[in-house]
Design a protein around this motif. Structure first.
Motif, mmCIF file in Angstrom:
data_model
loop_
_atom_site.group_PDB
_atom_site.id
_atom_site.type_symbol
_atom_site.label_atom_id
_atom_site.label_comp_id
_atom_site.label_asym_id
_atom_site.label_seq_id
_atom_site.Cartn_x
_atom_site.Cartn_y
_atom_site.Cartn_z
ATOM 1 N N ASP A 214 -8.519 -17.908 8.584
ATOM 2 C CA ASP A 214 -8.933 -18.620 9.283
ATOM 3 C C ASP A 214 -8.989 -18.038 10.990
ATOM 4 O OD1 ASP A 214 -9.489 -20.372 7.195
ATOM 5 O OD2 ASP A 214 -7.808 -21.448 8.419
ATOM 6 N N LEU A 215 -8.541 -17.059 10.950
ATOM 7 C CA LEU A 215 -8.559 -17.050 12.596
ATOM 8 C C LEU A 215 -9.000 -14.999 12.384
ATOM 9 C CD1 LEU A 215 -4.920 -18.440 13.290
ATOM 10 C CD2 LEU A 215 -7.170 -18.614 14.136
ATOM 11 N N CYS A 216 -9.170 -14.726 11.635
ATOM 12 C CA CYS A 216 -9.866 -13.034 11.540
ATOM 13 C C CYS A 216 -11.227 -13.330 10.821
ATOM 14 C CB CYS A 216 -9.097 -12.469 10.321
ATOM 15 S SG CYS A 216 -7.223 -11.711 11.355
ATOM 16 N N SER A 217 -12.523 -12.256 11.079
ATOM 17 C CA SER A 217 -13.731 -12.404 10.343
ATOM 18 C C SER A 217 -12.926 -11.598 9.320
ATOM 19 C CB SER A 217 -14.016 -11.444 11.539
ATOM 20 O OG SER A 217 -13.648 -10.318 11.790
ATOM 21 N N ARG A 218 -12.049 -10.877 8.707
ATOM 22 C CA ARG A 218 -11.879 -10.335 7.946
ATOM 23 C C ARG A 218 -10.485 -10.095 7.580
ATOM 24 N NH1 ARG A 218 -13.120 -3.671 7.827
ATOM 25 N NH2 ARG A 218 -12.245 -3.061 9.374
ATOM 26 N N ILE A 219 -9.559 -9.876 6.237
ATOM 27 C CA ILE A 219 -8.035 -9.002 6.365
ATOM 28 C C ILE A 219 -8.699 -8.084 4.566
ATOM 29 C CG2 ILE A 219 -6.433 -9.604 5.454
ATOM 30 C CD1 ILE A 219 -5.953 -12.199 6.927
ATOM 31 N N THR A 220 -8.196 -7.341 4.993
ATOM 32 C CA THR A 220 -8.867 -6.448 3.809
ATOM 33 C C THR A 220 -7.959 -4.838 4.092
ATOM 34 O OG1 THR A 220 -10.742 -4.842 2.861
ATOM 35 C CG2 THR A 220 -10.938 -4.350 5.499
ATOM 36 N N VAL A 221 -7.759 -4.073 2.700
ATOM 37 C CA VAL A 221 -7.119 -3.125 2.472
ATOM 38 C C VAL A 221 -7.914 -2.439 2.710
ATOM 39 C CG1 VAL A 221 -7.790 -3.155 -0.156
ATOM 40 C CG2 VAL A 221 -5.202 -2.682 0.377
ATOM 41 N N GLY A 222 -7.056 -0.474 3.269
ATOM 42 C CA GLY A 222 -7.918 0.341 2.883
ATOM 43 C C GLY A 222 -7.654 1.294 1.296
ATOM 44 N N VAL A 223 -8.211 2.270 1.901
ATOM 45 C CA VAL A 223 -8.727 2.864 0.260
ATOM 46 C C VAL A 223 -7.146 2.886 -0.748
ATOM 47 C CG1 VAL A 223 -9.321 5.255 -0.767
ATOM 48 C CG2 VAL A 223 -9.888 4.330 1.139
ATOM 49 N N VAL A 224 -7.237 2.950 -1.630
ATOM 50 C CA VAL A 224 -5.830 2.594 -2.819
ATOM 51 C C VAL A 224 -6.263 3.247 -3.908
ATOM 52 C CG1 VAL A 224 -5.388 0.718 -2.147
ATOM 53 C CG2 VAL A 224 -7.023 0.047 -3.679
ATOM 54 N N ILE A 225 -7.616 3.530 -4.047
ATOM 55 C CA ILE A 225 -7.709 4.389 -5.319
ATOM 56 C C ILE A 225 -8.100 5.482 -5.066
ATOM 57 C CG2 ILE A 225 -8.686 4.603 -7.578
ATOM 58 C CD1 ILE A 225 -9.946 1.728 -7.607
ATOM 59 N N LYS A 226 -6.806 6.651 -5.955
ATOM 60 C CA LYS A 226 -6.769 7.840 -5.884
ATOM 61 C C LYS A 226 -7.758 8.215 -4.370
ATOM 62 C CE LYS A 226 -7.709 8.630 -10.682
ATOM 63 N NZ LYS A 226 -8.662 9.359 -11.298
ATOM 64 N N PRO A 227 -7.041 8.365 -2.971
ATOM 65 C CA PRO A 227 -7.148 8.664 -2.208
ATOM 66 C C PRO A 227 -7.766 10.489 -1.532
ATOM 67 C CG PRO A 227 -5.256 7.349 -2.018
ATOM 68 C CD PRO A 227 -5.385 7.137 -3.466
ATOM 69 N N ALA A 228 -6.437 10.515 -2.767
ATOM 70 C CA ALA A 228 -6.208 11.735 -2.313
ATOM 71 C C ALA A 228 -7.762 12.580 -2.827
ATOM 72 C CB ALA A 228 -5.107 12.996 -3.061
ATOM 73 N N SER A 229 -8.691 11.647 -3.098
ATOM 74 C CA SER A 229 -9.378 12.778 -4.115
ATOM 75 C C SER A 229 -10.629 12.991 -2.820
ATOM 76 C CB SER A 229 -10.109 12.464 -5.273
ATOM 77 O OG SER A 229 -10.509 10.691 -5.425
ATOM 78 N N TYR A 230 -10.383 12.516 -1.992
ATOM 79 C CA TYR A 230 -11.366 12.418 -0.660
ATOM 80 C C TYR A 230 -11.234 13.205 0.452
ATOM 81 C CZ TYR A 230 -14.178 7.907 -3.064
ATOM 82 O OH TYR A 230 -13.769 6.990 -3.632
ATOM 83 N N TYR A 231 -9.748 13.800 0.074
ATOM 84 C CA TYR A 231 -9.446 14.287 0.936
ATOM 85 C C TYR A 231 -10.415 16.070 0.975
ATOM 86 C CZ TYR A 231 -5.011 11.672 1.148
ATOM 87 O OH TYR A 231 -4.158 11.018 0.903
ATOM 88 N N VAL A 232 -10.485 15.905 2.941
ATOM 89 C CA VAL A 232 -11.191 17.276 3.427
ATOM 90 C C VAL A 232 -9.967 17.734 3.801
ATOM 91 C CG1 VAL A 232 -13.638 16.704 2.458
ATOM 92 C CG2 VAL A 232 -12.317 16.005 4.877
ATOM 93 N N ASP A 233 -10.853 19.199 4.545
ATOM 94 C CA ASP A 233 -9.510 20.213 5.478
ATOM 95 C C ASP A 233 -9.442 19.620 7.298
ATOM 96 O OD1 ASP A 233 -8.399 21.905 3.619
ATOM 97 O OD2 ASP A 233 -9.684 22.760 3.765
ATOM 98 N N ASP A 234 -10.489 19.011 7.648
ATOM 99 C CA ASP A 234 -11.388 18.714 8.294
ATOM 100 C C ASP A 234 -12.476 17.681 8.421
ATOM 101 O OD1 ASP A 234 -10.594 18.537 11.283
ATOM 102 O OD2 ASP A 234 -11.700 19.869 12.278
ATOM 103 N N GLY A 235 -12.329 15.891 9.970
ATOM 104 C CA GLY A 235 -13.375 15.723 9.844
ATOM 105 C C GLY A 235 -12.238 13.917 10.430
#
Length: 400
Positions: A214-235
């Motif tokens: 009730d005190l937060c506008s959102r409580i969510t979780v970060g990337v959990v499904i295959k985060p390594a598939s999104y990795y790049v060298d820089d960004g």
């Protein structure tokens, strides 16, 4: 008239005896007992000296059989495995302890080399590099006595060695005091929280309790499904739990997402200034407020809470979660058992104390004072580290 003193160089083996600790059948794991004669391995050699552990000891009888490995005051003990340059002077209170298997003891020639000077030489960046290059091993460096004896050191007269050691001791003491002051400042947020608000489990000041959801506008979780598939060298930085400290961030060893991915399929976990990012596993509950430097970054397998700042200030939430009581409340389920993994549902369900916003602002103001003090101390410590490294290098080169 001042007369310049020109140092000359010798190998360590020319001015000291080097002996490796007992190995093979001389000392077994089964020989260790608690509360006997301490054995000094690399883990027991700290920056400020020898830190013996009573759990790593041997019996008087076993120690008697290892007489040639006994430490004597004025010697130097150095780790030969792992981190090179880890060494300390043996003080009178350490006499009779045992040089461990992973260590070497160095016995300086009294008329040529003083131990305090030698310790600073061995800890210098240049000496450590040379020892690392001379050591063998892939998983863990391992230095032998021959390599250490071959290390070239500058060797001014004894009085000059004492002068140099005194300069380096004074600079090192300043560094230690700055580190101790920083460590003390790290304890203050929790102490101030407890002083102002009490233990949130008991709520001694009778603050209203509300669900954190009730005190937060959102409580969510970060990337959990295959985060390594999104990795790049820089960004765009993608923070993991290793990047989150209590009340701050460690931006080494970052992963990255592309800007397009961050603004597209992964935008739900993009962080904004004032969010609180919370570790889920490893050290669950550890929390830090997202500042301007971190805003816009993403996160991997961590929780993000966005406080409604007219009711809950980010730094109050951060301090609550980093307190022992707050962390226990976050990790406990309805039956009181502690989970090792913090999920969004558990976090949303916390019965959260809600002091008046004015009290939260006063708490935040006091934290700001601590942060400014830490920034000043950190700057001073960085300057001292640079100075100390320069002094060490000059001492190694015979130019101090």
């Amino acid at each position: 008239m001042n007369i310049a003193i020109t140092p000359f160089f010798r190998t360590l083996g020319e001015v000291a005896d080097v002996q490796i600790g007992p190995f093979g059948s001389l000392l077994h794991k089964a020989d260790y007992i608690a509360g006997g004669i301490p054995v000094i391995n690399p883990m027991h050699i700290a920056p400020d000296g020898i830190a013996a552990d009573p759990e790593f000891s041997i019996s008087d009888e076993k120690a008697a059989s290892l007489k040639r490995y006994h430490l004597e005051a004025g010697e130097v003990i150095m780790g030969r495995r792992g981190e090179m340059g880890r060494c300390a002077v043996v003080l009178p209170e350490h006499a009779g302890m045992i040089c461990g298997t992973g260590s070497m003891k160095i016995v300086p020639s009294p008329e040529k080399l003083i131990p305090e000077y030698l310790v600073h030489i061995l800890r210098s960046p240049r000496a450590r590099r040379e020892l690392e290059n001379a050591a063998s091993g892939v998983t863990m460096l391992n230095l032998n006595a021959t390599a250490l004896k071959g290390l070239q050191i500058s060797l001014p007269p004894l009085e000059e060695q004492r002068r140099i050691a005194g300069i380096l001791d004074a600079a090192d003491a300043l560094r230690r005091r700055r580190r101790e002051a920083l460590a003390l400042l790290d304890t203050l947020p929790g102490a101030i929280f407890a002083e102002m608000f009490g233990d949130p489990r008991d709520n001694p000041l009778g603050y209203p309790a509300r669900k954190l959801s009730d005190l937060c506008s959102r409580i969510t979780v970060g990337v959990v499904i295959k985060p390594a598939s999104y990795y790049v060298d820089d960004g765009v930085p993608a923070l993991r739990s290793v990047n989150v400290r209590e009340g701050g961030f460690d931006l080494k060893d970052l992963k990255y997402f592309s800007q397009q991915t961050n603004d597209g399929p992964l935008k739900k976990s993009k962080m904004k200034k004032g969010d609180v990012v919370i570790v889920r596993t490893g050290q669950p509950g550890r929390a830090a407020v997202v500042d301007e430097e971190i805003a816009g970054a993403n996160c991997i397998d961590m929780l993000i809470a966005s406080p409604k700042e007219d009711e809950l200030l980010p730094y109050f939430l951060e301090a609550f979660l980093n307190s022992d009581a707050g962390r226990q409340m976050a990790l406990s389920n309805q039956t009181g058992q502690v989970q090792q993994h913090l999920n969004a549902t558990a976090l949303k369900g916390i019965d959260f104390i809600t002091p008046p916003i004015e009290e939260q602002r006063e708490f935040t103001r006091r934290l700001d004072e601590i942060r400014r003090a830490k920034e000043n101390l950190t700057t001073h410590l960085g300057e001292l580290e640079t100075l100390f490294a320069s002094l060490q290098s000059r001492a190694f080169a015979g130019d101090l």
